[in-house]
Design an enzyme around this catalytic site. Structure first.
Site, mmCIF file in Angstrom:
data_model
loop_
_atom_site.group_PDB
_atom_site.id
_atom_site.type_symbol
_atom_site.label_atom_id
_atom_site.label_comp_id
_atom_site.label_asym_id
_atom_site.label_seq_id
_atom_site.Cartn_x
_atom_site.Cartn_y
_atom_site.Cartn_z
ATOM 1 N N TYR A 43 -34.787 4.362 -6.770
ATOM 2 C CA TYR A 43 -34.243 3.920 -5.476
ATOM 3 C C TYR A 43 -33.421 2.643 -5.657
ATOM 4 C CZ TYR A 43 -33.976 2.556 -0.572
ATOM 5 O OH TYR A 43 -33.521 2.191 0.676
ATOM 6 N N ASP A 83 -25.551 14.831 9.916
ATOM 7 C CA ASP A 83 -26.862 14.781 9.287
ATOM 8 C C ASP A 83 -27.190 16.188 8.788
ATOM 9 O OD1 ASP A 83 -29.305 12.441 9.752
ATOM 10 O OD2 ASP A 83 -29.901 14.385 8.923
ATOM 11 N N VAL A 130 -25.128 15.606 2.482
ATOM 12 C CA VAL A 130 -24.183 14.706 1.808
ATOM 13 C C VAL A 130 -24.092 14.946 0.299
ATOM 14 C CG1 VAL A 130 -24.340 12.868 3.547
ATOM 15 C CG2 VAL A 130 -25.863 12.817 1.545
ATOM 16 N N LYS A 132 -29.329 2.188 -5.239
ATOM 17 C CA LYS A 132 -28.728 1.283 -4.261
ATOM 18 C C LYS A 132 -27.858 0.221 -4.939
ATOM 19 C CE LYS A 132 -30.250 3.184 -0.517
ATOM 20 N NZ LYS A 132 -29.303 3.746 0.461
ATOM 21 N N THR A 167 -38.069 2.277 10.638
ATOM 22 C CA THR A 167 -37.513 3.635 10.782
ATOM 23 C C THR A 167 -38.500 4.594 10.123
ATOM 24 O OG1 THR A 167 -36.440 3.637 8.626
ATOM 25 C CG2 THR A 167 -35.157 2.710 10.442
HETATM 26 N N1 LIG Z 1 -35.704 1.585 6.604
HETATM 27 C C1 LIG Z 1 -35.620 0.658 5.663
HETATM 28 O O1 LIG Z 1 -36.542 -0.155 5.484
HETATM 29 C C2 LIG Z 1 -34.403 0.578 4.790
HETATM 30 C C3 LIG Z 1 -34.218 -0.572 4.020
HETATM 31 C C4 LIG Z 1 -33.093 -0.682 3.216
HETATM 32 C C5 LIG Z 1 -32.165 0.330 3.179
HETATM 33 N N2 LIG Z 1 -32.361 1.446 3.928
HETATM 34 C C6 LIG Z 1 -31.339 2.488 3.843
HETATM 35 O O2 LIG Z 1 -30.820 2.740 5.132
HETATM 36 C C7 LIG Z 1 -30.357 4.089 5.194
HETATM 37 C C8 LIG Z 1 -30.936 4.753 6.421
HETATM 38 O O3 LIG Z 1 -32.338 4.832 6.274
HETATM 39 P P1 LIG Z 1 -33.322 4.869 7.525
HETATM 40 O O4 LIG Z 1 -34.295 3.804 7.340
HETATM 41 O O5 LIG Z 1 -32.513 4.960 8.747
HETATM 42 O O6 LIG Z 1 -34.082 6.245 7.201
HETATM 43 P P2 LIG Z 1 -34.371 7.522 8.084
HETATM 44 O O7 LIG Z 1 -35.268 8.354 7.245
HETATM 45 O O8 LIG Z 1 -34.792 7.136 9.463
HETATM 46 O O9 LIG Z 1 -32.938 8.229 8.205
HETATM 47 C C9 LIG Z 1 -32.320 8.825 7.114
HETATM 48 C C10 LIG Z 1 -31.463 9.972 7.618
HETATM 49 O O10 LIG Z 1 -30.767 10.501 6.488
HETATM 50 C C11 LIG Z 1 -30.765 11.909 6.610
HETATM 51 N N3 LIG Z 1 -30.577 12.510 5.298
HETATM 52 C C12 LIG Z 1 -31.419 12.454 4.223
HETATM 53 N N4 LIG Z 1 -30.917 13.187 3.220
HETATM 54 C C13 LIG Z 1 -29.742 13.708 3.675
HETATM 55 C C14 LIG Z 1 -28.761 14.555 3.098
HETATM 56 N N5 LIG Z 1 -28.882 15.050 1.848
HETATM 57 N N6 LIG Z 1 -27.666 14.860 3.830
HETATM 58 C C15 LIG Z 1 -27.529 14.388 5.087
HETATM 59 N N7 LIG Z 1 -28.442 13.621 5.697
HETATM 60 C C16 LIG Z 1 -29.528 13.267 4.981
HETATM 61 C C17 LIG Z 1 -32.122 12.248 7.215
HETATM 62 O O11 LIG Z 1 -32.130 13.544 7.800
HETATM 63 C C18 LIG Z 1 -32.279 11.126 8.226
HETATM 64 O O12 LIG Z 1 -31.752 11.481 9.484
HETATM 65 C C19 LIG Z 1 -30.783 4.748 3.881
HETATM 66 O O13 LIG Z 1 -29.689 4.799 3.013
HETATM 67 C C20 LIG Z 1 -31.851 3.815 3.363
HETATM 68 O O14 LIG Z 1 -31.989 3.889 1.966
HETATM 69 C C21 LIG Z 1 -33.449 1.595 4.741
#
Ligand SMILES: NC(=O)c1ccc[n+]([C@@H]2O[C@H](COP(=O)([O-])OP(=O)(O)OC[C@H]3O[C@@H](n4cnc5c(N)ncnc54)[C@H](O)[C@@H]3O)[C@@H](O)[C@H]2O)c1
Length: 264
Positions: free
Chosen positions: A165, A47, A74, A169, A202
């Site tokens: 977004y 991370d 990333v 995706k 989250t």
């Molecule tokens: N939570 C939702 O409702 C939801 C729905 C659909 C998809 N997603 C996808 O699931 C994945 C995880 O999201 P989440 O809900 O766990 O969010 P979150 O914000 O809890 O976690 C995201 C993590 O990504 C890390 N991050 C962000 N930019 C970064 C970078 N440049 N390099 C390294 N780390 C980085 C952050 O530090 C964080 O720890 C994402 O790709 C998100 O788009 C989430």
């Protein structure tokens, strides 16, 4: 068969597998890291939030699992190369990669400011592509492996308030399918899938509540964004673990919704 002394192993066991999870300090990535460790995988917790990554790796080792952590943005090609070198030197292989790092902004196609688009694509698309490239270096050499890219249910439809977004995706899903075809046609047993969560509880859910604030408080937003309830990160992690395992041996190039029928 009833009445025989046939001994069976566990239904799913990733003991000895080396896995890496991006965005693993929080949310879905964190839950995936913990769940992979629970079924025996070594987990490399990655991370940009190194304090959070450290905390997750500590939680895994405290529970008897095997973990390491590393700081990784990333979007940085250089940092991905360094991460790959570190993995090669320390473990010699990478069996599983989960690309979970992601961000969301509110923006529209008609906006003048292109920065949210660039930032969103840098993390969600470049980050996933660079991760796949790093992992494929190991997996092609081994002839096998599994990659799970976290896309979103937002990839299935247009959005008047989260244009970049959803587009990012949808791009993740397309890159996933292309990579899966590439590896399958080369005869490798490398499976690459994208999963598409609906609203999951989250830190990012708070971003969604903010983006939909005109709708009302979180309960009102959930009424719009879900079929009755938001998901838990652990529910998504179970799918990630399954796709990481040999139990999913004939699943590759798939885009799998996990949203309690919201996008059905
Ligand atoms: N939570 C939702 O409702 C939801 C729905 C659909 C998809 N997603 C996808 O699931 C994945 C995880 O999201 P989440 O809900 O766990 O969010 P979150 O914000 O809890 O976690 C995201 C993590 O990504 C890390 N991050 C962000 N930019 C970064 C970078 N440049 N390099 C390294 N780390 C980085 C952050 O530090 C964080 O720890 C994402 O790709 C998100 O788009 C989430």
């Amino acid at each position: 068969m009833i009445g025989t002394s046939m001994t069976k192993g566990p239904w799913l066991d990733l003991t000895g597998r080396i896995s890496a999870v991006t965005g693993a300090a929080s949310g879905i990535g964190r839950a995936a890291a913990l769940a992979l460790a629970e079924v025996g995988a070594t987990v490399i917790v990655l991370d940009r939030d190194v304090v959070g990554a450290h905390r997750v790796a500590d939680a895994i080792t405290a529970a008897g699992g095997i973990a390491a952590f590393g700081q990784l943005d990333v979007t940085s090609e250089e940092e991905w190369v360094e991460t790959g070198l570190w993995i090669g030197k320390t473990w010699g292989n990478l069996d599983i990669l989960v690309n979970s790092a992601g961000i969301v902004f509110s923006d529209r196609v008609g906006d003048e400011d292109i920065e949210p688009y660039r930032k969103t694509f840098a993390v969600n698309v470049d980050g996933t592509l660079l991760g796949m490239r790093m992992a494929l270096g190991f997996m092609r050499a081994a002839g096998k492996g599994a990659i799970i890219n976290i896309s979103s249910a937002a990839s299935f439809t247009g959005s008047s308030i989260m244009a970049s977004y959803g587009a990012s995706k949808a791009t993740v899903a397309h890159l996933t399918r292309s990579a899966a075809l590439e590896t399958a046609r080369c005869g490798h047993d490398i499976r690459i899938n994208s999963i598409h969560p609906g609203l999951i509880q989250t830190a990012m859910a708070d971003d969604f509540y903010g983006i939909y604030e005109r709708v009302g408080p979180p309960e009102a937003v959930e009424a719009v964004m879900t079929t009755g309830r938001a998901g838990r990160p652990e529910e998504v992690a179970d799918l990630i673990v399954f796709l990481s395992s040999d139990r999913a041996s004939f699943i590759s190039g798939a885009s799998i919704a996990i949203d309690r029928a919201k996008s059905a």
